[in-house]
Each structure stands twice: as structure tokens, then as C-alpha cells.
Design a protein around this motif. Structure first.
Motif, short mmCIF file in Angstrom:
data_model
loop_
_atom_site.label_atom_id
_atom_site.label_comp_id
_atom_site.label_asym_id
_atom_site.label_seq_id
_atom_site.Cartn_x
_atom_site.Cartn_y
_atom_site.Cartn_z
N TYR A 241 61.57 1.68 92.37
CA TYR A 241 60.85 0.43 92.60
C TYR A 241 61.62 -0.68 91.91
CZ TYR A 241 57.11 3.75 93.65
OH TYR A 241 56.37 4.78 94.17
N LEU A 242 62.12 -1.64 92.71
CA LEU A 242 62.89 -2.74 92.15
C LEU A 242 62.01 -3.96 91.97
CD1 LEU A 242 66.12 -2.54 94.34
CD2 LEU A 242 66.04 -2.23 91.86
N HIS A 243 62.28 -4.71 90.94
CA HIS A 243 61.61 -6.00 90.76
C HIS A 243 62.01 -6.96 91.87
CE1 HIS A 243 60.31 -9.72 88.88
NE2 HIS A 243 61.54 -10.16 88.93
N ASN A 244 63.28 -6.92 92.25
CA ASN A 244 63.79 -7.83 93.27
C ASN A 244 64.88 -7.12 94.08
OD1 ASN A 244 65.08 -9.97 94.72
ND2 ASN A 244 64.25 -11.40 93.20
N ILE A 245 64.81 -7.27 95.39
CA ILE A 245 65.76 -6.56 96.26
C ILE A 245 67.19 -7.03 96.04
CG2 ILE A 245 65.62 -8.07 98.31
CD1 ILE A 245 65.55 -4.20 98.31
N ASP B 36 72.21 -3.71 94.92
CA ASP B 36 73.60 -3.27 94.73
C ASP B 36 73.90 -2.93 93.27
OD1 ASP B 36 74.06 -3.58 97.40
OD2 ASP B 36 74.97 -5.57 97.23
N GLY B 37 73.41 -3.76 92.37
CA GLY B 37 73.62 -3.51 90.95
C GLY B 37 72.98 -2.20 90.51
N MET B 38 71.78 -1.95 91.01
CA MET B 38 71.10 -0.69 90.70
C MET B 38 71.92 0.49 91.22
SD MET B 38 69.15 1.84 92.32
CE MET B 38 68.51 1.09 93.82
N ASN B 39 72.37 0.38 92.48
CA ASN B 39 73.14 1.47 93.10
C ASN B 39 74.42 1.78 92.34
OD1 ASN B 39 71.48 2.28 95.17
ND2 ASN B 39 72.31 0.81 96.64
N GLU B 40 75.07 0.74 91.85
CA GLU B 40 76.32 0.93 91.11
C GLU B 40 76.13 1.87 89.92
OE1 GLU B 40 78.84 -2.29 89.39
OE2 GLU B 40 78.35 -3.28 91.30
N VAL B 41 75.02 1.66 89.22
CA VAL B 41 74.76 2.48 88.04
C VAL B 41 74.14 3.82 88.43
CG1 VAL B 41 73.44 2.57 85.89
CG2 VAL B 41 74.46 0.41 86.63
N TYR B 42 73.39 3.81 89.53
CA TYR B 42 72.68 5.01 89.99
C TYR B 42 73.65 6.07 90.51
CZ TYR B 42 69.09 7.70 92.57
OH TYR B 42 68.27 8.69 93.05
N ARG B 43 74.66 5.59 91.25
CA ARG B 43 75.58 6.51 91.91
C ARG B 43 76.21 7.48 90.91
NH1 ARG B 43 77.90 6.13 96.83
NH2 ARG B 43 77.42 3.92 97.01
N GLY B 44 76.14 8.76 91.24
CA GLY B 44 76.78 9.77 90.40
C GLY B 44 75.89 10.31 89.29
N ARG B 45 74.83 9.60 88.95
CA ARG B 45 74.00 10.06 87.83
C ARG B 45 73.30 11.38 88.13
NH1 ARG B 45 72.50 7.13 83.27
NH2 ARG B 45 71.55 9.12 82.75
N PHE B 46 73.05 11.66 89.41
CA PHE B 46 72.38 12.92 89.78
C PHE B 46 73.38 13.95 90.31
CE2 PHE B 46 68.86 9.87 89.81
CZ PHE B 46 67.82 10.60 89.21
N GLY B 47 74.67 13.72 90.05
CA GLY B 47 75.68 14.70 90.46
C GLY B 47 76.17 14.48 91.88
N TYR C 18 58.32 -7.27 94.16
CA TYR C 18 58.35 -8.57 93.50
C TYR C 18 57.35 -8.80 92.38
CZ TYR C 18 61.62 -8.99 97.17
OH TYR C 18 62.69 -8.73 97.98
N SER C 19 57.83 -8.73 91.17
CA SER C 19 57.03 -8.95 89.95
C SER C 19 55.94 -7.92 89.78
CB SER C 19 56.39 -10.35 89.94
OG SER C 19 57.39 -11.32 90.08
N GLY C 20 56.02 -6.84 90.51
CA GLY C 20 54.93 -5.86 90.49
C GLY C 20 55.16 -4.66 89.58
N ILE C 21 56.19 -4.75 88.71
CA ILE C 21 56.45 -3.61 87.82
C ILE C 21 55.93 -3.93 86.43
CG2 ILE C 21 58.24 -2.16 86.79
CD1 ILE C 21 59.91 -2.69 89.29
N PRO C 22 55.09 -3.05 85.88
CA PRO C 22 54.50 -3.34 84.56
C PRO C 22 55.56 -3.46 83.47
CG PRO C 22 53.40 -1.47 85.64
CD PRO C 22 54.60 -1.79 86.45
N GLY C 23 55.27 -4.21 82.45
CA GLY C 23 56.11 -4.29 81.26
C GLY C 23 57.42 -5.01 81.47
N ASN C 24 57.50 -5.89 82.47
CA ASN C 24 58.70 -6.70 82.70
C ASN C 24 59.96 -5.89 82.94
OD1 ASN C 24 57.50 -9.27 82.48
ND2 ASN C 24 57.40 -8.98 80.26
#
Lengths: 171, 126
Positions: free
Chosen positions: A123-127, A131-142, A154-160
């Protein structure tokens, strides 16, 4: 730990069955070393493992009240990891890394690993952070990552948090 | 390996002859029960709506042979994150001392059926 204690006596007998099931599953997900035993047979009863183990959430203070959620729950060869967020400073890459670190910690604590993750929700705060999320995500699960669903809320994730991730994995 | 699937019909959708339902109320497979996302139509008070939704979940779990205490994973979709604390007040304790894992997000205007909250659940059978 009501359920755990109650059903502890069953656990040992079931362990070998677990191993067989996990091995069969791993084959499906392309993990090279896993080999199906072929003889594994799950029967409803007796011997069906109905035990539940719940690992307490370590991140939040519950002030003597009942907790709102657990950090992870384990049942019948599956680990369910709570939706994790990051509540400190940093951009999407920092948040994604810290959230995935928390997921990895929960998986390891429960006896699983990133490589055994089956299904992930992001769940992303903003679409625009996709790309930035994917950059870090890629490879983390093997090399054979889990199935994934991603939405922005949009702004719907608790705790900022800029991202919230949960996960289902095999033991 | 028990491959059977049992599906409990959704009682909230009106039964129209000759029309297939959109979703089931709960689905049972492999010792797990998957409960459909439940809402509270028309209820504008988040505490009441949360309680009503959790009552629906509890009913589905019991009907399928599980219970709140055996819930493993919950997803909460809220209309507005401003009501997070109030939702938590109504939520806390409903799943017992060792609650399931939970993911919560708000989806601003994105919950169907005139509800301000939607919750789904995966639980283990008894």
C-alpha cells in the motif's frame, strides 16, 4: 499462549508432515533444492495440526491493554505477517527498506524467510513513489519473489508511513 | 491432502433467481476460512460501524466452525484515517488477548455499499 500450550503435544508428531508439505510447496515455486517426497499425505484427523502460534507485536506500546494486533501468526505451515509501516524520517526508499527489514525480521522470528514468501500486499501513500519503492523492493525476496498486489491509498496509511507492506509466507 | 472447498453464501446480497452471486460470505479450504469483506451500510458512527462489521465477521467465523480467537490475518479498509483511533477503540479486544495480524489503510470514497469501513479476515478452523 493458550492455543500453543494446549496443542503443544501435537506439534512434534506433525513436524515431519510440515516438512513434507513445505517441500512440496517449494517445488511449485521453483526452489531448486526442494524435492517432493511424494508420500506425504495430509489427513483431516487424527494428526491435522490445528495449533496457532501468535508472535506479539514488538513495535507498539499497548499500555496493559489487549494488543490491537500480533506481529505475526503461524498456522499449518503458513506465516501471516502484520502490515508494517515506517514512522520515522526519510523518503520512499528509506521507508521501503525499513518496512522490508521489519517483514524479514518477522519471517525469520517465525521460522520462515523472504525466499518463502508467497503473497505480498503493498500500500503506497502516493503512486508517484511506485518506481522508488520497486527499486528497493527488487531482489529483497530473492530470485523467485512472491505474488504481489500494489495500490496507492492517498494519505490513507496510518502513522505517516509512505508505504505499508504485509505478507503471507510458508514456514 | 484435503482439497475440498466449502462456500457459505453471502446473506447480504439479495437472491435473484437466475443470477449468479457476486461473492460468498465465507470460503473454507485446507483448514482455513476466508471471510468476505464486510461493511455496515448507512452507519455513520465509526464505533458502531466497526462493531457491526466485527459482529458480521464473528457470525461468519462461527458459522464456518472457527472463532474470533482463531483469526490469523485481518485487513481493515477505512473511509477516512481521521477515525483510526475511534475504530481501534471498537476493535480492541474483539479478537481476544492474542489478536490476528492486521493491515489498515484508508481508501477515501473507495468502499462500496455506503459503508465507512470494510474488514476481511482469514482464520483457522477449530
Amino acid at each position: 499462549m493458550g492455543y500453543t500450550d494446549q496443542k503443544n503435544s501435537r506439534r512434534t508428531a506433525i513436524k515431519s508432515m510440515f516438512a513434507a508439505v513445505v517441500a512440496t510447496g517449494a517445488g511449485m515455486f521453483g526452489i531448486a533444492s526442494a524435492k517432493s517426497t511424494g508420500s506425504a499425505k495430509l489427513e483431516k484427523s487424527p494428526g491435522k495440526d490445528t495449533a496457532i502460534k501468535k508472535y506479539p507485536d514488538k513495535e507498539f506500546v499497548h499500555q496493559g491493554r489487549q494488543p490491537l494486533f500480533s506481529g505475526s501468526t503461524v498456522h499449518d505451515g503458513f506465516v501471516f505477517v502484520a502490515g508494517k509501516g515506517e514512522h520515522g524520517e526519510g523518503d520512499i526508499k528509506v521507508h521501503t527498506k525499513k518496512v522490508l527489514d521489519k517483514i524479514e525480521e518477522e519471517l525469520n522470528r517465525a521460522g520462515s524467510s523472504m525466499e518463502k514468501a508467497l503473497q505480498v500486499n503493498v500500500y503506497l501513500h502516493n503512486i508517484r513513489d511506485y518506481d522508488g519503492m520497486n527499486e528497493v523492493y527488487r531482489g529483497r525476496f530473492g530470485d523467485h519473489p512472491p505474488a504481489r498486489s500494489t495500490v496507492a491509498c492517498y494519505s490513507g496509511i496510518p502513522g505517516n508511513s509512505l508505504v505499508e507492506i504485509d505478507c503471507i509466507a510458508a514456514l | 491432502m484435503d482439497n475440498s472447498i466449502k462456500k457459505y453464501p453471502n446473506k447480504e446480497e439479495k437472491n435473484v433467481q437466475g443470477r449468479q452471486p457476486l461473492l460468498s460470505g465465507a470460503v473454507v479450504h485446507g483448514g482455513l476460512v476466508y471471510v468476505a469483506g464486510k461493511g455496515a451500510r448507512g452507519e455513520r458512527d465509526i464505533r458502531k460501524a466497526t462493531t457491526q462489521v466485527l459482529d458480521s465477521i464473528e457470525e461468519e467465523l462461527k458459522n464456518a466452525g472457527s472463532s474470533m480467537e482463531r483469526a490469523l490475518k485481518v485487513t481493515v479498509f477505512m473511509d477516512d484515517l481521521k477515525e483510526f483511533s475511534a475504530m481501534n477503540e471498537a476493535y480492541r479486544g474483539r479478537f481476544g488477548d492474542e489478536p490476528p495480524v492486521r493491515s489498515t489503510v484508508a481508501t477515501y470514497g473507495g468502499i462500496p455499499g455506503d459503508s465507512i469501513i470494510e474488514i476481511d479476515c482469514i482464520a483457522a478452523l477449530d
